[in-house]
Scaffold this motif. Structure first.
Motif, PDB file in Angstrom:
ATOM      1  N   LEU A 246       0.761  -1.213  -0.155  1.00 47.93           N
ATOM      2  CA  LEU A 246       0.005   0.079  -0.027  1.00 47.93           C
ATOM      3  C   LEU A 246       1.126   1.249  -0.042  1.00 47.93           C
ATOM      4  O   LEU A 246       0.632   2.325  -0.783  1.00 47.93           O
ATOM      5  CB  LEU A 246      -0.934  -0.174   1.147  1.00 47.93           C
ATOM      6  N   LEU A 247       1.910   1.292   1.051  1.00 45.06           N
ATOM      7  CA  LEU A 247       2.591   2.511   1.056  1.00 45.06           C
ATOM      8  C   LEU A 247       3.328   2.559  -0.494  1.00 45.06           C
ATOM      9  O   LEU A 247       4.070   3.607  -0.855  1.00 45.06           O
ATOM     10  CB  LEU A 247       3.567   2.202   2.247  1.00 45.06           C
ATOM     11  N   GLU A 248       4.134   1.426  -0.811  1.00 46.25           N
ATOM     12  CA  GLU A 248       4.758   1.645  -2.286  1.00 46.25           C
ATOM     13  C   GLU A 248       4.004   2.190  -3.546  1.00 46.25           C
ATOM     14  O   GLU A 248       4.642   2.393  -4.505  1.00 46.25           O
ATOM     15  CB  GLU A 248       5.573   0.246  -2.593  1.00 46.25           C
ATOM     16  N   GLN A 249       2.600   2.072  -3.295  1.00 47.87           N
ATOM     17  CA  GLN A 249       1.986   2.676  -4.405  1.00 47.87           C
ATOM     18  C   GLN A 249       1.940   4.263  -4.698  1.00 47.87           C
ATOM     19  O   GLN A 249       1.857   4.742  -5.519  1.00 47.87           O
ATOM     20  CB  GLN A 249       0.415   2.227  -4.199  1.00 47.87           C
ATOM     21  N   TYR A 250       2.349   4.834  -3.537  1.00 48.05           N
ATOM     22  CA  TYR A 250       2.534   6.059  -3.366  1.00 48.05           C
ATOM     23  C   TYR A 250       4.040   6.928  -3.694  1.00 48.05           C
ATOM     24  O   TYR A 250       5.049   6.463  -3.004  1.00 48.05           O
ATOM     25  CB  TYR A 250       2.307   6.658  -2.246  1.00 48.05           C
ATOM     26  N   GLN A 251       4.318   7.398  -4.765  1.00 53.17           N
ATOM     27  CA  GLN A 251       5.645   7.912  -5.033  1.00 53.17           C
ATOM     28  C   GLN A 251       5.820   9.501  -4.410  1.00 53.17           C
ATOM     29  O   GLN A 251       5.950  10.386  -5.382  1.00 53.17           O
ATOM     30  CB  GLN A 251       6.016   7.947  -6.699  1.00 53.17           C
ATOM     31  N   ALA A 252       5.525   9.610  -3.297  1.00 54.01           N
ATOM     32  CA  ALA A 252       5.247  10.978  -2.750  1.00 54.01           C
ATOM     33  C   ALA A 252       6.609  11.070  -1.694  1.00 54.01           C
ATOM     34  O   ALA A 252       7.405  10.216  -1.526  1.00 54.01           O
ATOM     35  CB  ALA A 252       4.158  11.138  -1.660  1.00 54.01           C
ATOM     36  N   PRO A 253       6.938  12.436  -1.427  1.00 53.74           N
ATOM     37  CA  PRO A 253       7.872  12.990  -0.473  1.00 53.74           C
ATOM     38  C   PRO A 253       7.868  11.886   0.833  1.00 53.74           C
ATOM     39  O   PRO A 253       6.603  11.690   1.084  1.00 53.74           O
ATOM     40  CB  PRO A 253       7.892  14.268  -0.352  1.00 53.74           C
TER      41      PRO A 253
END
Length: 361
Positions: A246-253
């Motif tokens: 789930l976390l890896e879906q987001y390329q956020a800072p």
């Protein structure tokens, strides 16, 4: 005459892999009331090599895992023996939690490495360990285990909350002790911190600098586990299979990911306190574990439960060593053949006095 004073070493290695916590505690019972004094303590950080070995242990072959189980038990024994010699201690026995490799109680499996026999031989002291297996055998979650200590040693507080690899809470309702894991904490925050080459986010400074990612917060809050009724518990496998993808879906800072994760943790804890608190009464929430030092997390939680519960942060030694103290206490109860696993907490078919005793040979 019954023995009512015990001097015990407690050992705890948590899922966040910070290191080995060693407590030397005096436990005493007078007129059926227990008390304790933490006399000596030490936290031994794991070397990068040992930390990686523990991290990767769930992927070992059966033979390699057994060998590592024995080696780690010997290592534990050597650390304890050095601790005893350094502080010139007189010890009744050692109570060891071990390090959890597998925890899937729905499949009847929980496994903590750190062989009790090897620990006993290396230290030359009696060892009590393997506190979870018997409870799982009786259909329980094998977790959380510390609520018996919360009840008997920290019963003055309405809630006991530990912020370790996972958050777990313990409280009394309808004359029964209730406890369960709430959410990932340091396991998730440290995972994200490692992306910017930090072991952990000191005081939550990086987390506080970020901003919330609403879609991630919504997805985290919607996870099915949060809507299950206790008894329930979390393990590394759940984190690896559910949270990491789930976390890896987001390329956020990373600061934004940490900020969102921290607010998620505070939200889930506050939801449970709001759901279970006594209306019209301000409850006391006693917080320990590494997460108690995360100022941003604690302040976020305070804000969410203001007028409902008062947050109490104890002295640092109790924050750091409460779990080691409580596993020492579980050993004391096993030594007395008294209940140390509560069916109201774990969902087992009965209360039990769990743990396996090993003598040096």
């Amino acid at each position: 005459m019954a023995i009512n004073t015990y001097h015990v070493i407690g050992l705890m290695s948590g899922t966040s892999l910070d290191g080995l916590d060693i407590s030397f505690t005096r436990y005493e019972i007078i007129d059926d009331v227990w008390s304790f004094s933490l006399l000596e303590s030490q936290s031994l950080p794991y070397t990068s090599q040992l930390k990686k070995s523990l991290q990767d242990s769930m992927h070992l072959t059966a033979f390699e895992l057994i060998r590592f189980h024995n080696e780690y038990g010997t290592w534990l024994g050597k650390q304890v023996l050095q601790f005893i010699k350094t502080h010139k201690l007189e010890v009744d026995f050692i109570a060891s939690h071990g390090h959890t490799v597998f925890h899937q109680p729905d499949k009847g499996v929980t496994y903590q490495i750190g062989s009790g026999q090897h620990l006993a031989n290396a230290s030359n002291y009696k060892v009590i360990c393997d506190f979870r297996t018997n409870d799982v055998l009786h259909g329980g979650q094998g977790a959380p285990l510390v609520p018996i200590g919360d009840q008997l040693l920290f019963g003055a507080y309405d809630y006991c909350l530990n912020l370790g690899g996972f958050s777990n809470i313990s409280y009394t309702a309808q004359q029964k002790r209730i406890a369960y894991d709430i959410s990932p904490v340091n396991m998730m925050l440290n995972y994200l911190s490692s992306k910017i080459d930090m072991e952990y986010d000191h005081n939550g400074v990086v987390s506080q600098s970020g901003k919330i990612i609403p879609t991630l917060a919504k997805e985290l809050d919607a996870l099915p586990y949060y809507y299950q009724s206790p008894p329930k518990s979390l393990g590394k496998e759940w984190f690896t299979e559910i949270i990491i993808p789930l976390l890896e879906q987001y390329q956020a800072p990373v600061p934004d990911l940490l900020h969102t994760a921290t607010l998620h943790i505070a939200t889930q804890i506050s939801n449970d306190i709001k759901r279970t608190c006594t209306k019209g009464k301000t409850s006391t929430l006693f917080i320990t574990g590494g997460g108690a030092k995360n100022s941003f997390l604690i302040n976020s939680l305070r804000e969410k439960i203001k007028n409902i519960a008062t947050v109490i942060i104890p002295e640092e030694t109790i924050i750091d060593f409460k779990e080691a103290i409580l596993f020492g206490f579980m050993g004391v109860l096993k030594e007395r053949n008294e209940v140390n696993c509560l069916q109201s907490v774990t969902g087992a078919s009965r209360d039990s006095s769990s743990g396996v005793i090993f003598f040096p040979a």
